[in-house]
Enzyme design. Structure first.
Site, PDB file in Angstrom:
ATOM      1  N   TYR A 153       8.112  -9.281  -0.772  1.00 17.82           N
ATOM      2  CA  TYR A 153       6.658  -9.520  -0.871  1.00 17.82           C
ATOM      3  C   TYR A 153       6.358 -11.024  -0.798  1.00 17.82           C
ATOM      4  CZ  TYR A 153       1.923  -9.121  -2.924  1.00 17.82           C
ATOM      5  OH  TYR A 153       0.564  -9.189  -3.166  1.00 17.82           O
ATOM      6  N   ALA A 154       7.133 -11.822  -1.545  1.00 21.05           N
ATOM      7  CA  ALA A 154       6.894 -13.272  -1.544  1.00 21.05           C
ATOM      8  C   ALA A 154       7.128 -13.856  -0.152  1.00 21.05           C
ATOM      9  CB  ALA A 154       7.792 -13.958  -2.568  1.00 21.05           C
TER      10      ALA A 154
HETATM   11  P1  NAI Z   1      -4.498  -2.022  -3.343  1.00 24.05           P
HETATM   12  O1  NAI Z   1      -3.162  -1.393  -3.341  1.00 24.05           O
HETATM   13  O2  NAI Z   1      -5.557  -1.511  -4.257  1.00 24.05           O
HETATM   14  O3  NAI Z   1      -5.108  -2.057  -1.878  1.00 24.05           O
HETATM   15  C1  NAI Z   1      -4.330  -2.335  -0.754  1.00 24.05           C
HETATM   16  C2  NAI Z   1      -5.004  -1.692   0.430  1.00 24.05           C
HETATM   17  O4  NAI Z   1      -4.179  -1.854   1.575  1.00 24.05           O
HETATM   18  C3  NAI Z   1      -5.185  -0.196   0.208  1.00 24.05           C
HETATM   19  O5  NAI Z   1      -6.440   0.203   0.688  1.00 24.05           O
HETATM   20  C4  NAI Z   1      -4.062   0.386   1.032  1.00 24.05           C
HETATM   21  O6  NAI Z   1      -4.313   1.700   1.485  1.00 24.05           O
HETATM   22  C5  NAI Z   1      -4.011  -0.604   2.174  1.00 24.05           C
HETATM   23  N1  NAI Z   1      -2.768  -0.502   2.894  1.00 24.05           N
HETATM   24  C6  NAI Z   1      -1.510  -0.651   2.437  1.00 24.05           C
HETATM   25  N2  NAI Z   1      -0.639  -0.428   3.427  1.00 24.05           N
HETATM   26  C7  NAI Z   1      -1.364  -0.130   4.530  1.00 24.05           C
HETATM   27  C8  NAI Z   1      -1.051   0.224   5.854  1.00 24.05           C
HETATM   28  N3  NAI Z   1       0.220   0.330   6.277  1.00 24.05           N
HETATM   29  N4  NAI Z   1      -2.059   0.447   6.733  1.00 24.05           N
HETATM   30  C9  NAI Z   1      -3.337   0.378   6.339  1.00 24.05           C
HETATM   31  N5  NAI Z   1      -3.705   0.061   5.085  1.00 24.05           N
HETATM   32  C10 NAI Z   1      -2.725  -0.179   4.202  1.00 24.05           C
HETATM   33  O7  NAI Z   1      -4.218  -3.544  -3.594  1.00 24.05           O
HETATM   34  P2  NAI Z   1      -5.167  -4.813  -3.749  1.00 24.05           P
HETATM   35  O8  NAI Z   1      -4.812  -5.393  -5.041  1.00 24.05           O
HETATM   36  O9  NAI Z   1      -6.582  -4.511  -3.444  1.00 24.05           O
HETATM   37  O10 NAI Z   1      -4.536  -5.736  -2.616  1.00 24.05           O
HETATM   38  C11 NAI Z   1      -5.231  -6.234  -1.494  1.00 24.05           C
HETATM   39  C12 NAI Z   1      -4.478  -7.434  -0.950  1.00 24.05           C
HETATM   40  O11 NAI Z   1      -4.456  -8.456  -1.945  1.00 24.05           O
HETATM   41  C13 NAI Z   1      -3.013  -7.132  -0.618  1.00 24.05           C
HETATM   42  O12 NAI Z   1      -2.644  -7.831   0.546  1.00 24.05           O
HETATM   43  C14 NAI Z   1      -2.273  -7.704  -1.823  1.00 24.05           C
HETATM   44  O13 NAI Z   1      -0.958  -8.076  -1.492  1.00 24.05           O
HETATM   45  C15 NAI Z   1      -3.142  -8.902  -2.159  1.00 24.05           C
HETATM   46  N6  NAI Z   1      -2.980  -9.381  -3.521  1.00 24.05           N
HETATM   47  C16 NAI Z   1      -3.297  -8.605  -4.609  1.00 24.05           C
HETATM   48  C17 NAI Z   1      -3.136  -9.114  -5.879  1.00 24.05           C
HETATM   49  C18 NAI Z   1      -3.455  -8.339  -7.110  1.00 24.05           C
HETATM   50  O14 NAI Z   1      -3.177  -8.837  -8.209  1.00 24.05           O
HETATM   51  N7  NAI Z   1      -4.048  -7.171  -7.033  1.00 24.05           N
HETATM   52  C19 NAI Z   1      -2.603 -10.464  -6.092  1.00 24.05           C
HETATM   53  C20 NAI Z   1      -2.325 -11.192  -4.897  1.00 24.05           C
HETATM   54  C21 NAI Z   1      -2.514 -10.660  -3.665  1.00 24.05           C
END
Ligand code: NAI
Length: 245
Positions: A153-154
């Site tokens: 991930y990092a």
């Molecule tokens: P979440 O898990 O609630 O949402 C992630 C979204 O990406 C979901 O809608 C999921 O269905 C979608 N997704 C994942 N794989 C996919 C794929 N192969 N094709 C299409 N859609 C896909 O997570 P969150 O927290 O809303 O994360 C959003 C972004 O923010 C991510 O990139 C995450 O790495 C980043 N992030 C989140 C943090 C946190 O503390 N929640 C911290 C730092 C970064």
């Protein structure tokens, strides 16, 4: 100065929930026509209807480059152009390095990093012609400081930063700006598994003494998509309550 994105079309990947959904809502509230992108097209359409009457839902698994190319073609056909791309979709497959399988490495790199490369390459053709565009990549503070159990991930998030800076340099003369938003700990499904004790321990390390909300990240993205940020490119905007500094 008020943020007005009317007339702009935006595509936000992974926007059926969490941070992506908050970003889509913020862009729509500022007048943009938003494409809600999720793996399940029907769900994406249902969320789009909730976000705004103008929003459209698209199905796309961002781990599959061919689906991203088709998504951009569909969105350009529906909207006429894509002016803003937010590469937000992301996932984790955590494990200590010695136990991390090649599949866990590849799944995270493909969904978090290769997806942003493929989507950016697809949308920049039109942006270059129009000499205007904004690309925002959602990384993480983990891409800046690393994290035990998250080598994959990092690496994907650090890779997004290098990708963004290179895109910023390649496309600046064509009017296309690219930036990163790097969230800290934000309350979404991704962090829902944290225990109350882990949450309290985390908050104690955060100068603003709380985990972030999806809207905190959306505000930073909205700013970077707006005219207020027209002299900012290749930057990493950290949204973490002051945790990493
Ligand atoms: P979440 O898990 O609630 O949402 C992630 C979204 O990406 C979901 O809608 C999921 O269905 C979608 N997704 C994942 N794989 C996919 C794929 N192969 N094709 C299409 N859609 C896909 O997570 P969150 O927290 O809303 O994360 C959003 C972004 O923010 C991510 O990139 C995450 O790495 C980043 N992030 C989140 C943090 C946190 O503390 N929640 C911290 C730092 C970064």
């Amino acid at each position: 100065m008020k943020i007005d994105l009317s007339g702009k079309n935006a595509l936000v990947t992974g926007s059926t929930r969490g941070i992506g959904r908050a970003i889509a809502e913020a862009l729509a509230a500022s007048g943009a026509r938003v494409g809600i992108v999720g793996r399940d097209a029907e769900r994406a359409r249902a969320i789009a209807a909730e976000v705004s009457p103008e929003a459209q839902g698209f199905g796309c698994d961002v781990s599959d480059p061919a689906q991203i190319v088709a998504l951009v073609e569909d969105a350009e056909r529906e909207f006429g152009s894509i002016d803003i791309l937010v590469n937000n979709a992301g996932l984790t497959r955590d494990n200590i390095m010695l136990r991390l399988k090649d599949d866990d490495w590849n799944a995270v790199i493909d969904a978090n990093l290769r997806s942003a490369f493929v989507a950016t390459r697809a949308v920049t053709r039109g942006m270059m012609k129009r000499r205007s565009g904004r690309i925002i990549n959602i990384a993480s503070v983990v891409g800046l400081i690393g994290n035990k159990g998250q080598t994959n991930y990092a690496a994907s998030k650090a890779g997004l930063i290098g990708l963004t800076k290179s895109v910023a340099k390649e496309f600046a003369s064509r009017g296309v700006l690219a930036n990163v938003v790097a969230p800290g700990f934000i309350e979404t499904d991704m962090t829902a598994a944290l225990t109350a004790e882990a949450r309290a321990a985390l908050s104690a390390q955060i100068p603003l003494e709380r985990l972030g909300q999806p809207q905190d990240v959306a505000g930073a993205v909205l700013f970077l998509c707006s005219d207020l940020a027209s002299y900012i490119t290749g930057q990493v905007l950290v949204v973490d309550g002051g945790m990493v500094m």
